[in-house]
Motif scaffolding. Structure first.
Motif, PDB file in Angstrom:
ATOM      1  N   ASP A 168       3.414  11.256   6.364  1.00  0.00           N
ATOM      2  CA  ASP A 168       2.146  10.476   6.523  1.00  0.00           C
ATOM      3  C   ASP A 168       2.300   9.079   5.641  1.00  0.00           C
ATOM      4  O   ASP A 168       2.542   9.001   4.492  1.00  0.00           O
ATOM      5  CB  ASP A 168       0.844  11.228   5.805  1.00  0.00           C
ATOM      6  N   LEU A 169       2.558   8.239   6.420  1.00  0.00           N
ATOM      7  CA  LEU A 169       3.072   6.885   5.787  1.00  0.00           C
ATOM      8  C   LEU A 169       1.823   6.270   5.071  1.00  0.00           C
ATOM      9  O   LEU A 169       1.867   5.638   3.779  1.00  0.00           O
ATOM     10  CB  LEU A 169       3.174   5.660   6.706  1.00  0.00           C
ATOM     11  N   ARG A 170       0.288   6.569   5.249  1.00  0.00           N
ATOM     12  CA  ARG A 170      -0.660   6.026   4.619  1.00  0.00           C
ATOM     13  C   ARG A 170      -0.802   6.673   3.181  1.00  0.00           C
ATOM     14  O   ARG A 170      -0.997   6.096   2.217  1.00  0.00           O
ATOM     15  CB  ARG A 170      -1.966   6.349   5.412  1.00  0.00           C
ATOM     16  N   LEU A 171      -0.583   8.033   3.167  1.00  0.00           N
ATOM     17  CA  LEU A 171      -0.519   8.837   1.976  1.00  0.00           C
ATOM     18  C   LEU A 171       0.669   8.123   1.042  1.00  0.00           C
ATOM     19  O   LEU A 171       0.537   8.035  -0.302  1.00  0.00           O
ATOM     20  CB  LEU A 171      -0.106  10.154   2.386  1.00  0.00           C
ATOM     21  N   VAL A 172       1.850   8.081   1.407  1.00  0.00           N
ATOM     22  CA  VAL A 172       2.832   7.499   0.747  1.00  0.00           C
ATOM     23  C   VAL A 172       2.571   5.990   0.176  1.00  0.00           C
ATOM     24  O   VAL A 172       2.613   5.887  -1.080  1.00  0.00           O
ATOM     25  CB  VAL A 172       4.055   7.291   1.692  1.00  0.00           C
ATOM     26  N   ALA A 173       1.790   5.047   1.020  1.00  0.00           N
ATOM     27  CA  ALA A 173       1.432   3.857   0.666  1.00  0.00           C
ATOM     28  C   ALA A 173       0.480   4.165  -0.377  1.00  0.00           C
ATOM     29  O   ALA A 173       0.692   3.234  -1.401  1.00  0.00           O
ATOM     30  CB  ALA A 173       1.005   3.131   1.744  1.00  0.00           C
ATOM     31  N   LYS A 174      -0.557   4.860  -0.370  1.00  0.00           N
ATOM     32  CA  LYS A 174      -1.624   4.953  -1.567  1.00  0.00           C
ATOM     33  C   LYS A 174      -1.033   5.445  -2.657  1.00  0.00           C
ATOM     34  O   LYS A 174      -1.314   4.978  -3.526  1.00  0.00           O
ATOM     35  CB  LYS A 174      -2.592   5.899  -0.935  1.00  0.00           C
ATOM     36  N   ALA A 175       0.049   6.401  -2.539  1.00  0.00           N
ATOM     37  CA  ALA A 175       0.580   6.858  -3.735  1.00  0.00           C
ATOM     38  C   ALA A 175       1.442   5.696  -4.506  1.00  0.00           C
ATOM     39  O   ALA A 175       1.422   5.585  -5.835  1.00  0.00           O
ATOM     40  CB  ALA A 175       1.477   8.088  -3.573  1.00  0.00           C
ATOM     41  N   VAL A 176       2.198   5.012  -3.597  1.00  0.00           N
ATOM     42  CA  VAL A 176       3.087   3.812  -4.219  1.00  0.00           C
ATOM     43  C   VAL A 176       2.235   3.048  -4.836  1.00  0.00           C
ATOM     44  O   VAL A 176       2.270   2.505  -6.207  1.00  0.00           O
ATOM     45  CB  VAL A 176       3.841   3.348  -3.037  1.00  0.00           C
ATOM     46  N   VAL A 177       1.154   2.594  -4.406  1.00  0.00           N
ATOM     47  CA  VAL A 177       0.300   1.336  -4.726  1.00  0.00           C
ATOM     48  C   VAL A 177      -0.603   1.809  -6.146  1.00  0.00           C
ATOM     49  O   VAL A 177      -0.462   1.137  -6.970  1.00  0.00           O
ATOM     50  CB  VAL A 177      -0.683   0.729  -3.954  1.00  0.00           C
ATOM     51  N   ASP A 178      -1.040   3.086  -6.165  1.00  0.00           N
ATOM     52  CA  ASP A 178      -1.647   3.657  -7.198  1.00  0.00           C
ATOM     53  C   ASP A 178      -0.882   3.839  -8.309  1.00  0.00           C
ATOM     54  O   ASP A 178      -1.103   3.422  -9.573  1.00  0.00           O
ATOM     55  CB  ASP A 178      -2.455   4.692  -6.834  1.00  0.00           C
ATOM     56  N   ALA A 218      12.417   0.233   4.577  1.00  0.00           N
ATOM     57  CA  ALA A 218      11.627  -0.713   5.354  1.00  0.00           C
ATOM     58  C   ALA A 218      10.373  -0.081   5.411  1.00  0.00           C
ATOM     59  O   ALA A 218       9.282  -0.681   5.436  1.00  0.00           O
ATOM     60  CB  ALA A 218      12.321  -1.464   6.309  1.00  0.00           C
ATOM     61  N   ARG A 219      10.150   0.946   6.084  1.00  0.00           N
ATOM     62  CA  ARG A 219       9.173   1.706   6.312  1.00  0.00           C
ATOM     63  C   ARG A 219       8.177   1.992   5.070  1.00  0.00           C
ATOM     64  O   ARG A 219       6.817   1.437   5.070  1.00  0.00           O
ATOM     65  CB  ARG A 219       9.268   2.927   6.758  1.00  0.00           C
ATOM     66  N   PHE A 220       8.676   2.299   3.929  1.00  0.00           N
ATOM     67  CA  PHE A 220       7.892   2.526   2.695  1.00  0.00           C
ATOM     68  C   PHE A 220       7.386   1.257   2.341  1.00  0.00           C
ATOM     69  O   PHE A 220       6.178   1.184   1.497  1.00  0.00           O
ATOM     70  CB  PHE A 220       8.802   3.475   1.701  1.00  0.00           C
ATOM     71  N   LEU A 221       8.349   0.165   2.187  1.00  0.00           N
ATOM     72  CA  LEU A 221       7.996  -1.046   1.616  1.00  0.00           C
ATOM     73  C   LEU A 221       6.911  -1.491   2.333  1.00  0.00           C
ATOM     74  O   LEU A 221       5.826  -2.103   1.837  1.00  0.00           O
ATOM     75  CB  LEU A 221       9.209  -1.775   1.692  1.00  0.00           C
ATOM     76  N   VAL A 222       6.853  -1.769   3.690  1.00  0.00           N
ATOM     77  CA  VAL A 222       6.117  -2.433   4.431  1.00  0.00           C
ATOM     78  C   VAL A 222       4.755  -1.682   4.485  1.00  0.00           C
ATOM     79  O   VAL A 222       3.371  -2.205   4.139  1.00  0.00           O
ATOM     80  CB  VAL A 222       6.161  -2.598   6.247  1.00  0.00           C
TER      81      VAL A 222
END
Length: 294
Positions: free
Chosen positions: A16-26, A106-110
């Motif tokens: 789930d890329l959205r879950l990854v993104a939220k965890a990274v940003v927080d 690149a996926r995680f970064l973007v």
């Protein structure tokens, strides 16, 4: 804990890329603000330090630029900008270093940058570049758009060569006055196709970031024994002994990297280089600084 959430190895197995993104940003914002204390020059009647769960639309970009810290502004949000993410998905982005490929990174970064931008109220667009197709999502806001954004980003697979610049008209189309373009690529080109694209993007948009991805194994050339190397875009193979070629390879590599960085910055394009095990805080910080200039 926050630093671990910035490590791409930590969430490589999460689908789930959205879950990854939220965890990274927080994790990033929490880590930056753990040591914030009250001090001179901060208007605490209007600002407070970021805490997990805060509405990122209230994150103050200009305060970040001045103080290098993250503060919540308890006032109306500034008008949004459009952020265009341009992702190289050519065959060379399949190059792996350990468990991660360049395209994985690149996926995680973007995903993380897009999540941060949308929570701030910005519109985001996605352009995935391959030889025989161009995935394009024009910058928009809204939950359905972000579902499409993460879906396209999750399912792309590296293939073919980087397309010629004359096939990329949608990437260069300008629709807003306030835009940021982020090009994520490994700069592996057959002739000058990526350089030409970068030149056109830089000429079109004053706020352009180049995030250059390389494997640590490429940067150090730490291979051993007689090996066969294959070009992931053309299929061409080459047999050599890395031990006898390492010194010359590293010299040529450093010359090329220095020239690339110099030429990119001459065009007033912000350049950052990453290896595939590097935490994402450098990219998030570079994006925030660009956003603060808007």
């Amino acid at each position: 804990m926050p630093h671990r959430l910035l490590n791409p190895q930590t969430f490589a197995a999460i689908k789930d890329l959205r879950l990854v993104a939220k965890a990274v940003v927080d994790g990033f914002l929490l880590g930056q603000n753990q040591s914030i204390r009250r001090g001179a020059g901060i208007e605490f009647a209007q600002y407070r330090s970021y805490q997990p769960g805060d509405d990122l639309r209230q994150l103050d970009w200009k305060m970040f630029a001045r103080s290098d810290r993250y503060y919540i502004r308890e006032s109306e949000v500034d008008s949004s900008v459009a952020v265009r993410f341009v992702v190289d998905a050519s065959g060379s982005m399949a190059h792996q270093d350990g468990d991660l490929s360049k395209l994985d990174y690149a996926r995680f970064l973007v995903a993380a940058l897009a999540y941060l931008a949308t929570q701030q109220g910005d519109a985001v667009g996605l352009f995935i570049l391959q030889e025989n197709q161009l995935v394009q999502l024009a910058p928009q806001q809204g939950s359905q758009h972000m579902q499409r954004f993460f879906h396209q980003l999750s399912h792309v697979k590296p293939n073919g060569q980087f397309p010629a610049a004359d096939r990329l008209a949608p990437v260069f189309a300008r629709k807003r006055q306030r835009e940021i373009t982020v090009l994520v690529t490994d700069m592996y080109e057959q002739t000058t196709e990526i350089s030409d694209t970068l030149r056109k993007i830089g000429a079109r948009e004053k706020d352009t970031l180049l995030f250059h991805l390389m494997g640590r194994n490429e940067l150090e050339f730490n291979y051993q024994g007689q090996l066969q190397f294959q070009d992931l875009e053309t299929g061409q193979t080459l047999q050599l002994n890395p031990d006898t070629q390492r010194e010359a390879y590293l010299q040529h590599l450093q010359t090329w990297l220095q020239a690339l960085e110099t030429e990119t910055r001459k065009k007033q394009i912000h350049y950052e280089r990453f290896h595939l095990h590097e935490p994402l805080d450098k990219a998030l910080r570079a994006f925030l600084l660009s956003r603060a200039r808007q």
